[in-house]
Design a protein around this motif. Structure first.
Motif, PDB file in Angstrom:
ATOM      1  N   ASN A   1       4.483   0.466   1.946  1.00 43.61           N
ATOM      2  CA  ASN A   1       4.278  -0.508   3.011  1.00 43.61           C
ATOM      3  C   ASN A   1       4.065  -1.736   2.344  1.00 43.61           C
ATOM      4  O   ASN A   1       3.288  -1.926   1.253  1.00 43.61           O
ATOM      5  CB  ASN A   1       3.099  -0.336   3.898  1.00 43.61           C
ATOM      6  CG  ASN A   1       3.290   0.786   4.785  1.00 43.61           C
ATOM      7  OD1 ASN A   1       4.430   1.761   4.766  1.00 43.61           O
ATOM      8  ND2 ASN A   1       2.445   1.182   5.641  1.00 43.61           N
TER       9      ASN A   1
ATOM     10  N   SER B   1       0.609  -1.194  -0.023  1.00 43.07           N
ATOM     11  CA  SER B   1       0.063   0.117  -0.044  1.00 43.07           C
ATOM     12  C   SER B   1       1.005   1.392   0.192  1.00 43.07           C
ATOM     13  O   SER B   1       2.035   1.280   0.425  1.00 43.07           O
ATOM     14  CB  SER B   1      -0.865  -0.063   1.180  1.00 43.07           C
ATOM     15  OG  SER B   1      -0.328  -0.130   2.352  1.00 43.07           O
TER      16      SER B   1
ATOM     17  N   SER C   1       7.907  -1.453   6.260  1.00 43.53           N
ATOM     18  CA  SER C   1       7.403   0.199   5.606  1.00 43.53           C
ATOM     19  C   SER C   1       8.723   0.775   5.474  1.00 43.53           C
ATOM     20  O   SER C   1       9.648   0.997   6.202  1.00 43.53           O
ATOM     21  CB  SER C   1       6.869   0.732   7.015  1.00 43.53           C
ATOM     22  OG  SER C   1       6.416   1.819   6.650  1.00 43.53           O
TER      23      SER C   1
ATOM     24  N   SER D   1       4.643   6.645   3.133  1.00 44.54           N
ATOM     25  CA  SER D   1       5.423   5.499   3.216  1.00 44.54           C
ATOM     26  C   SER D   1       4.994   4.260   2.236  1.00 44.54           C
ATOM     27  O   SER D   1       3.972   4.260   2.157  1.00 44.54           O
ATOM     28  CB  SER D   1       5.712   5.261   4.647  1.00 44.54           C
ATOM     29  OG  SER D   1       4.611   4.890   5.432  1.00 44.54           O
TER      30      SER D   1
ATOM     31  N   ALA E   1      -0.017   5.573   0.535  1.00 41.11           N
ATOM     32  CA  ALA E   1      -1.146   6.295   0.682  1.00 41.11           C
ATOM     33  C   ALA E   1      -2.588   5.836   0.807  1.00 41.11           C
ATOM     34  O   ALA E   1      -2.552   4.610   1.292  1.00 41.11           O
ATOM     35  CB  ALA E   1      -1.183   7.514  -0.310  1.00 41.11           C
TER      36      ALA E   1
HETATM   37  C1  LIG Z   1       2.591   2.389   6.571  1.00 48.70           C
HETATM   38  O1  LIG Z   1       3.516   2.107   7.715  1.00 48.70           O
HETATM   39  C2  LIG Z   1       3.386   3.052   8.537  1.00 48.70           C
HETATM   40  C3  LIG Z   1       4.392   2.552   9.794  1.00 48.70           C
HETATM   41  O2  LIG Z   1       4.054   1.350  10.247  1.00 48.70           O
HETATM   42  C4  LIG Z   1       2.237   3.644   9.139  1.00 48.70           C
HETATM   43  O3  LIG Z   1       2.187   4.704  10.131  1.00 48.70           O
HETATM   44  C5  LIG Z   1       1.320   3.944   7.863  1.00 48.70           C
HETATM   45  O4  LIG Z   1      -0.015   4.479   8.333  1.00 48.70           O
HETATM   46  C6  LIG Z   1       1.129   2.864   6.989  1.00 48.70           C
HETATM   47  N1  LIG Z   1       0.272   3.439   5.697  1.00 48.70           N
HETATM   48  C7  LIG Z   1      -0.526   2.556   5.075  1.00 48.70           C
HETATM   49  C8  LIG Z   1      -1.236   3.305   4.026  1.00 48.70           C
HETATM   50  O5  LIG Z   1      -1.098   1.608   5.565  1.00 48.70           O
END
Ligand SMILES: *[C@@H]1O[C@H](CO)[C@@H](O)[C@H](O)[C@H]1NC(C)=O
Ligand SMILES: *[C@@H]1O[C@H](CO)[C@@H](O)[C@H](O)[C@H]1NC(C)=O
Length: 403
Positions: free
Chosen positions: A279, A222, A288, A277, A224
């Protein structure tokens, strides 16, 4: 009471013994990869974090600079006068005494990295980083096509099983475990044997473990608001300067966030801007990477270290953000998020330089004290003389009056 004393003595001797401070691993600090083309220092630094290692091969000890290949099977070099090979600074002479032709073929093809290599296998002496000599099987290429110049004089494949040169070092008793690790935090390095994070001045924040006994797949990723649920094959490859993957949607998000294309590169603001980020999930473990990790700084600009591809290749940006250990026995990759230990400067009492400084300061103080003493003594002397003269004069005056 006696036991307590005994325990004290034991703890004293063990804490002070050299044995305790010995590191059970061989630490190699590969030199940065130098890229041709006269790039300026900043650019050179950006591109220079590829892991390389120096190798001496054969009884003539010819020196090679090989790009480190994690989870790659073979050690690749090129044969002398090879027409289909990339330009290298050192090529292999199969006629040296120590070389044994194993009459075996070897091939490595990676379409995503534009690598097409084929050769014959020879066994020969190898010295890694001037440190350790062993015999190893070398794939000597008669064809080495490397359009993106990812390898320098060749590839040091660190292997996936008992055929690895690292496994051989373990069997010979040089390292404690058949484990190798690569990391780039302050500088790129390779650790052979169990890594000791404290000795590397690193603090572990979190750890994941995945297995390379089974295929590595990204189950979903994923970025955004975008999520991709299509499972996709992935490989970890230290030869790639980028992370490759199906990133069209990711690039669209980044353009919406203000990034722009300059020819092939997607450029973004570096300072004061945070991008989403990236992920992704491998074997139920979520990884991440923040924008600070997938953006590559080039002077005042940043470009995106992601490239579009059907399958994933976790290259250098990934290996920069995780400390990865490859265990050839358990077939596990342990990935650690680490940070540099803040207080990594040894106290002055821990270094000979520190002691030299303290000793010189003491000497200087003594010299100053002696000088001060002499000056004071001299001053007192002069004062005494002046008093005497004054007394003489007054005496003389008095005498005159008497006269
Ligand atoms: C991706 O991971 C980060 C850190 O774990 C988190 O803060 C963020 O919300 C995540 N983003 C998504 C789109 O899942
Ligand atoms: C090279 O490969 C052969 C099998 O092809 C193996 O028997 C030999 O032990 C290997 N040599 C080294 C040094 O790993």
């Amino acid at each position: 009471m006696i036991w307590a004393l005994f325990f004290m003595i034991v703890s004293l001797t063990t804490s002070d013994s050299l044995e305790n401070k010995k590191i059970p691993s061989v630490y190699l600090r590969p030199k940065p990869k130098a890229r041709a083309g006269g790039a300026d220092d900043v650019a050179a630094e950006v591109f220079s974090f590829t892991f390389t290692s120096s190798l001496k091969i054969g009884n003539k000890r010819d020196s090679y600079t090989l790009t480190i290949g994690v989870l790659m099977q073979d050690i690749w070099i090129t044969e002398l006068d090879c027409e289909k090979c990339k330009i290298v600074s050192q090529a292999y002479d199969k006629t040296v005494e120590s070389s044994v032709d194993l009459k075996k073929q070897s091939v490595y093809i990676n379409d995503y990295l534009d690598l097409d290599i084929a050769g014959n296998v020879y066994e020969d002496e190898v010295i890694i980083e001037n440190d350790y000599m062993t015999r190893a099987n070398l794939s000597v290429a008669y064809k080495f096509i490397d359009t993106r110049n990812l390898a320098i004089d060749g590839i040091l494949g660190l292997g996936v099983d008992e055929n690895s040169v690292v496994y051989r070092m373990y069997v010979d008793g040089v390292i404690d475990k058949p484990i190798y690790s690569v990391s780039y935090l302050n500088s790129p390095y390779l650790v052979l044997g169990t890594p000791n994070f404290l000795n590397l001045n690193l603090v572990v924040q979190s750890q994941h473990e995945i297995s390379f006994a089974q295929t590595i797949k990204i189950s979903y990723f994923s970025f955004a608001d975008y999520t991709n649920y299509e499972p996709c094959d992935a490989e970890i490859n230290s030869l790639s300067s980028y992370i490759l993957g199906p990133f069209e949607a990711v690039f669209k998000v980044l353009v919406n966030e203000g990034c722009h294309y300059e020819e092939e590169l997607l450029m973004c603001e570096c300072k004061g801007v945070k991008y989403p980020s990236l992920n992704f999930t491998i074997q139920s473990q979520t990884f991440s990477m923040g924008s600070g990790e997938y953006l590559i700084t080039l002077g005042d600009n940043c470009f995106v270290g992601l490239k579009n591809s059907k399958t994933w290749i976790l290259g250098e940006p990934f290996l920069k953000s995780y400390f990865t250990e490859y265990n050839l026995d358990s077939k596990l990759i342990r990935m650690s998020k680490v940070s540099a230990l803040e207080d990594d400067l040894p106290s002055p009492l821990e270094t000979t330089e520190g002691w030299t400084v303290i000793f010189s300061l003491c000497i200087a103080l003594i010299v100053i004290y002696i000088l001060a003493f002499f000056i004071f003594a001299k001053y007192e002397d002069i004062k005494k003389k002046q008093v005497l003269i004054a007394r003489d004069i007054s005496l003389m005056k008095k005498k005159r009056r008497i006269l």
